[in-house]
Design an enzyme around this catalytic site. Structure first.
Site, PDB file in Angstrom:
ATOM      1  CG  LEU A  90      -2.158  -0.911   1.113  1.00  0.00           C
ATOM      2  CD1 LEU A  90      -3.022  -0.759   2.347  1.00  0.00           C
ATOM      3  CD2 LEU A  90      -2.962  -0.635  -0.139  1.00  0.00           C
ATOM      4  CB  CYS A  91       3.926   2.407  -0.032  1.00  0.00           C
ATOM      5  SG  CYS A  91       4.777   0.849  -0.092  1.00  0.00           S
ATOM      6  N   GLY A  92       2.028   2.626  -3.210  1.00  0.00           N
ATOM      7  CA  GLY A  92       2.206   2.981  -4.610  1.00  0.00           C
ATOM      8  C   GLY A  92       3.237   2.097  -5.286  1.00  0.00           C
TER       9      GLY A  92
END
Lengths: 296, 134
Positions: A90-92
Site C-alpha cells: 500500500l505504498c504505490g
C-alpha cells in the site's frame, strides 16, 4: 427498488474506505517527518566518514597492501545485490520499482554469465523476487523499522553478514539497490556499489586549513583503513535503510492521498446517481398517482 | 578569550556535540592523546574508553565511547564514535550485565568471526566499567 439500497451501501463502504486511507495518510505523514529527521541527522557521520576514507585512500594509493574491501578481489564473477524494500505494501510503486530495477539487473548479469546472490532487506522485496530468483536469495531481513525508527544495530547486523560473506570469498562485487528520498512525492531508484569501495574524490584541504595538510596516522594508514572500511559498509547500509524508510513513508503518503481523493470523487459520483434515481422513483410514483386520479 | 579548538562528536545516528573546547583527551589505540588548538593534523583509531573535555584546566565532561576514529586538524577535532554516552549516564548494573553477557558470548563463540566479535564486546564492557570507577 433494490437499486437504491445497493447504492446506499456502496456509498457507505466507499466512505469507510476513505476514512481508512486518510488515516493511513496521516500516519505516513508523521512517520515521514521522523524518518526524514533521522536521515538528516545521520548525514554528518556519513559525510565525515566519506572524507576521511577519501583522504586515507589517497594516502595509501594503489599500494599493494590496500585491503581487499577497497582493492577488490580482482574478479567480478559473483555479484551480491542488496535490495531495500518495505515490509508492507500500500505504498504505490515503491516496492515494484525497486523489484523491477533488480530484476533487470539480475537478468543482465545472468546473461553475461555471472553468478548473482541476493540479500533482501524488507519482506516485500523477498516475496516478489522469490518466485523468479528464489535460489539466489542468501539472506533476508524484515522488521527493520521498530517503534522508534531504525536503529544502527540493525544495519550492523546486515553489515556483519555481508562482511562474513566477503571474508569467505563468496562474492566479488556488492551493489545496493534502494529508493533515494528526493521529496515526499518522488523517489528515485538508486544503485550504489558498496564493495569494492569506490573512493569519492576528495577536495583537497587547501581551502580549509590554508596548508595542504599532511596527516599523521596512528597506527598506520593501512591499519586505520582496515578498521574503517568494514565500518563504512555498516554506515552505508544504515544510510540506505534510512533513505529507503523515508521514501517508503513518502510513497505511502502520496499513494494514500491519491486514494483518499479518488474515494471522494467516487462518493460524489455515487451520490449523484443515488439522488437521480431517487428523484426518478419519486417522479414515477407521482405520475402513477396522477394518472390514477385522472382515470377516475 | 582563551584559545579553543572545535570538538565534534558524531555517532551514526546524530551529531552529538559541536562546540569549542580548551582541550580534549582522546583514548587512541596507541595511547591517550590530548588535543589542543593548532594540533598537527592526524587520524587515529580509538579504543573503547573515555573522552575527557577540559575547561579552565579541569575536566568538565567525560564521555564514554565504544571505539571509532578521530581526525584532528589545527582547528577541529572530529570524533566518529560507534556509541557515545556521558559517563554519568552509565548505569553500574547494566554495565555489569553487559560484561557477563559478553563473557558468556565468548564462551559460546564457535567461529573465529564470533570470537572476534565477542572479544570486542568484552573489551567494550570492561572499558565501560573502568570508566565508572574513576
Amino acid at each position: 427498488m433494490a437499486n437504491l439500497k445497493e447504492l446506499r451501501s456502496r456509498i457507505a463502504s466507499v466512505k469507510s474506505t476513505k476514512k481508512i486511507t486518510s488515516a493511513m495518510k496521516m500516519v505516513a505523514a508523521s512517520k515521514l517527518r521522523r524518518a526524514q529527521d533521522a536521515a538528516e541527522s545521520a548525514r554528518p557521520y556519513a559525510d565525515r566518514m566519506g572524507t576521511m576514507l577519501g583522504r586515507l585512500a589517497a594516502a595509501v594509493g594503489g599500494a599493494q597492501g590496500a585491503p581487499k574491501l577497497m582493492a577488490g578481489t580482482g574478479k567480478d564473477d559473483v555479484h551480491l545485490l542488496i535490495i531495500f524494500t518495505a515490509d508492507r505494501g500500500l505504498c504505490g510503486g515503491f516496492n515494484a520499482s525497486i523489484v523491477k530495477a533488480t530484476r533487470i539487473k539480475v537478468r543482465a548479469l545472468k546473461a553475461a554469465g555471472k553468478t548473482v546472490k541476493l540479500v533482501c532487506v524488507g519482506r516485500k522485496g523477498a516475496d516478489a523476487l522469490k518466485r523468479e530468483f528464489g535460489d539466489d536469495i542468501v539472506a533476508r531481513y524484515s522488521g527493520i523499522e521498530g517503534k522508534k525508527g531504525i536503529d544502527f544495530s540493525e544495519a550492523s547486523k546486515v553489515a556483519e553478514k555481508i562482511l562474513a560473506l566477503f571474508d569467505n570469498g563468496e562474492f566479488d562485487i556488492c551493489t545496493v539497490f534502494y529508493n533515494k528520498f528526493v521529496s515526499a512525492i518522488s523517489q528515485t531508484v538508486t544503485e550504489q556499489q558498496l564493495v569494492p569501495f569506490a573512493a569519492a574524490s576528495v577536495e583537497t584541504d587547501a581551502t580549509e586549513t590554508g596548508t595542504s595538510a599532511i596527516y599523521e596516522y596512528e597506527p598506520s594508514e593501512e591499519a586505520i583503513l582496515a578498521d574503517l572500511l568494514p565500518r563504512n559498509v555498516g554506515v552505508q547500509i544504515f544510510g540506505a535503510m534510512l533513505e529507503s524508510s523515508a521514501s517508503e513513508h513518502g510513497a505511502r503518503m502520496s499513494a494514500m492521498d491519491n486514494a483518499t481523493r479518488n474515494a471522494g470523487d467516487m462518493i460524489d459520483n455515487l451520490s449523484i446517481v443515488y439522488n437521480r434515481s431517487r428523484q426518478a422513483q419519486i417522479t414515477n410514483e407521482l405520475i402513477e398517482i396522477i394518472s390514477g386520479a385522472e382515470a377516475l | 578569550m582563551t584559545d579553543t579548538t572545535v570538538l565534534e562528536l558524531v555517532s551514526p545516528s546524530a551529531l552529538l556535540k559541536s562546540e569549542p573546547v580548551e582541550m580534549v583527551v582522546v583514548p587512541g589505540t596507541d595511547g591517550n592523546f590530548g588535543v589542543l588548538p593548532r594540533h598537527a593534523p592526524m587520524i587515529s583509531t580509538i579504543r573503547p574508553g573515555v573522552i575527557e573535555i577540559y575547561e579552565g584546566g579541569k575536566v568538565s565532561e567525560r564521555i564514554f565511547v565504544a571505539g571509532g576514529v578521530a581526525e584532528v586538524n589545527p582547528e577541529r577535532c572530529t570524533i566518529l564514535a560507534e556509541e557515545a554516552v556521558a559517563v554519568s549516564d552509565i548505569k553500574a548494573d547494566e554495565a555489569q550485565a553487559a560484561l557477563v553477557a559478553a563473557e558468556a558470548d565468548l564462551q559460546a563463540a564457535s567461529t573465529a568471526h564470533e570470537t572476534a566479535n565477542a572479544e570486542h564486546a568484552l573489551k567494550v564492557a570492561r572499558a565501560r566499567i573502568a570508566a565508572l570507577k574513576n
